[in-house]
Scaffold this motif. Structure first.
Motif, PDB file in Angstrom:
ATOM      1  N   LYS A  56      35.093  64.670 -42.178  1.00 36.53           N
ATOM      2  CA  LYS A  56      33.723  65.571 -42.151  1.00 36.53           C
ATOM      3  C   LYS A  56      33.953  67.090 -42.073  1.00 36.53           C
ATOM      4  O   LYS A  56      34.899  67.532 -41.450  1.00 36.53           O
ATOM      5  CB  LYS A  56      33.015  65.176 -40.846  1.00 36.53           C
ATOM      6  N   TYR A 102      36.823  64.713 -31.168  1.00 38.59           N
ATOM      7  CA  TYR A 102      36.080  63.522 -31.651  1.00 38.59           C
ATOM      8  C   TYR A 102      35.558  63.538 -32.833  1.00 38.59           C
ATOM      9  O   TYR A 102      35.041  62.589 -33.665  1.00 38.59           O
ATOM     10  CB  TYR A 102      35.270  62.890 -30.655  1.00 38.59           C
ATOM     11  N   LEU A 103      35.608  64.667 -33.765  1.00 41.48           N
ATOM     12  CA  LEU A 103      34.966  64.910 -35.048  1.00 41.48           C
ATOM     13  C   LEU A 103      35.706  64.084 -35.975  1.00 41.48           C
ATOM     14  O   LEU A 103      37.150  64.257 -36.134  1.00 41.48           O
ATOM     15  CB  LEU A 103      34.642  66.591 -35.388  1.00 41.48           C
ATOM     16  N   GLU A 147      32.392  62.184 -27.538  1.00 43.60           N
ATOM     17  CA  GLU A 147      32.239  61.305 -28.514  1.00 43.60           C
ATOM     18  C   GLU A 147      31.136  61.063 -29.216  1.00 43.60           C
ATOM     19  O   GLU A 147      31.017  60.971 -30.404  1.00 43.60           O
ATOM     20  CB  GLU A 147      33.306  60.095 -28.083  1.00 43.60           C
ATOM     21  N   VAL A 158      32.788  70.190 -40.632  1.00 43.45           N
ATOM     22  CA  VAL A 158      31.695  70.743 -39.701  1.00 43.45           C
ATOM     23  C   VAL A 158      32.405  72.127 -39.307  1.00 43.45           C
ATOM     24  O   VAL A 158      33.739  72.235 -38.949  1.00 43.45           O
ATOM     25  CB  VAL A 158      31.804  69.815 -38.350  1.00 43.45           C
ATOM     26  N   ASP A 174      27.783  65.976 -41.798  1.00 46.67           N
ATOM     27  CA  ASP A 174      28.698  66.621 -42.577  1.00 46.67           C
ATOM     28  C   ASP A 174      28.011  67.995 -43.058  1.00 46.67           C
ATOM     29  O   ASP A 174      27.216  68.179 -43.246  1.00 46.67           O
ATOM     30  CB  ASP A 174      29.018  65.960 -43.723  1.00 46.67           C
ATOM     31  N   ILE A 228      33.842  68.243 -28.096  1.00 47.39           N
ATOM     32  CA  ILE A 228      33.559  67.413 -29.028  1.00 47.39           C
ATOM     33  C   ILE A 228      34.485  67.720 -30.219  1.00 47.39           C
ATOM     34  O   ILE A 228      34.577  66.675 -31.064  1.00 47.39           O
ATOM     35  CB  ILE A 228      31.869  67.879 -29.513  1.00 47.39           C
ATOM     36  N   SER A 229      35.174  68.907 -30.417  1.00 47.24           N
ATOM     37  CA  SER A 229      35.904  68.982 -31.620  1.00 47.24           C
ATOM     38  C   SER A 229      37.075  67.856 -31.645  1.00 47.24           C
ATOM     39  O   SER A 229      37.401  67.577 -32.764  1.00 47.24           O
ATOM     40  CB  SER A 229      36.385  70.354 -31.507  1.00 47.24           C
ATOM     41  N   LEU A 244      32.579  75.060 -36.376  1.00 46.04           N
ATOM     42  CA  LEU A 244      32.268  75.153 -35.063  1.00 46.04           C
ATOM     43  C   LEU A 244      32.486  76.505 -34.688  1.00 46.04           C
ATOM     44  O   LEU A 244      33.141  77.410 -35.212  1.00 46.04           O
ATOM     45  CB  LEU A 244      33.367  74.332 -34.300  1.00 46.04           C
ATOM     46  N   ILE A 291      26.737  64.595 -35.224  1.00 43.03           N
ATOM     47  CA  ILE A 291      27.044  65.857 -36.173  1.00 43.03           C
ATOM     48  C   ILE A 291      26.871  65.595 -37.590  1.00 43.03           C
ATOM     49  O   ILE A 291      28.017  64.781 -37.820  1.00 43.03           O
ATOM     50  CB  ILE A 291      28.031  66.920 -35.619  1.00 43.03           C
ATOM     51  N   ALA A 309      29.744  64.062 -31.029  1.00 43.82           N
ATOM     52  CA  ALA A 309      30.316  64.035 -32.463  1.00 43.82           C
ATOM     53  C   ALA A 309      29.842  63.215 -33.274  1.00 43.82           C
ATOM     54  O   ALA A 309      29.852  63.701 -34.599  1.00 43.82           O
ATOM     55  CB  ALA A 309      31.834  63.839 -32.081  1.00 43.82           C
ATOM     56  N   GLN A 310      29.523  62.013 -33.019  1.00 45.32           N
ATOM     57  CA  GLN A 310      29.142  60.969 -34.031  1.00 45.32           C
ATOM     58  C   GLN A 310      27.827  61.306 -34.890  1.00 45.32           C
ATOM     59  O   GLN A 310      27.418  61.084 -35.825  1.00 45.32           O
ATOM     60  CB  GLN A 310      28.995  59.648 -33.400  1.00 45.32           C
TER      61      GLN A 310
END
Length: 64
Positions: free
Chosen positions: A43, A38-39, A13, A45, A21, A35-36, A47, A19, A16-17
């Motif tokens: 945004k 918690y995106l 989490e 992103v 936009d 991580i995916s 992956l 990363i 993810a914060q």
């Protein structure tokens, strides 16, 4: 000074914060794939996983 150990979900989490936009992110296998989940939905992103898969998302809901 005392530190609290983070669990695997808390680490994912927090990452993810950070990363930005529009980023293209190459995730490894294991913890990085969490991580995916918690995106933020607002945004964009992109992956990429080690096996070449591009544009995947969070795990499906239970029963899907």
């Amino acid at each position: 000074m005392s530190y609290q150990k983070l669990n695997r979900n808390q680490i994912a989490e927090r990452v993810a914060q950070d990363i930005p936009d529009g980023a293209y992110v190459n995730l490894g296998i294991g913890l990085p794939t969490k991580i995916s989940k918690y995106l933020p939905a607002d945004k964009d992103v992109f992956l990429h996983s080690e096996n070449g898969l591009l544009a995947f998302g969070p795990p499906p809901a239970k029963g899907e």
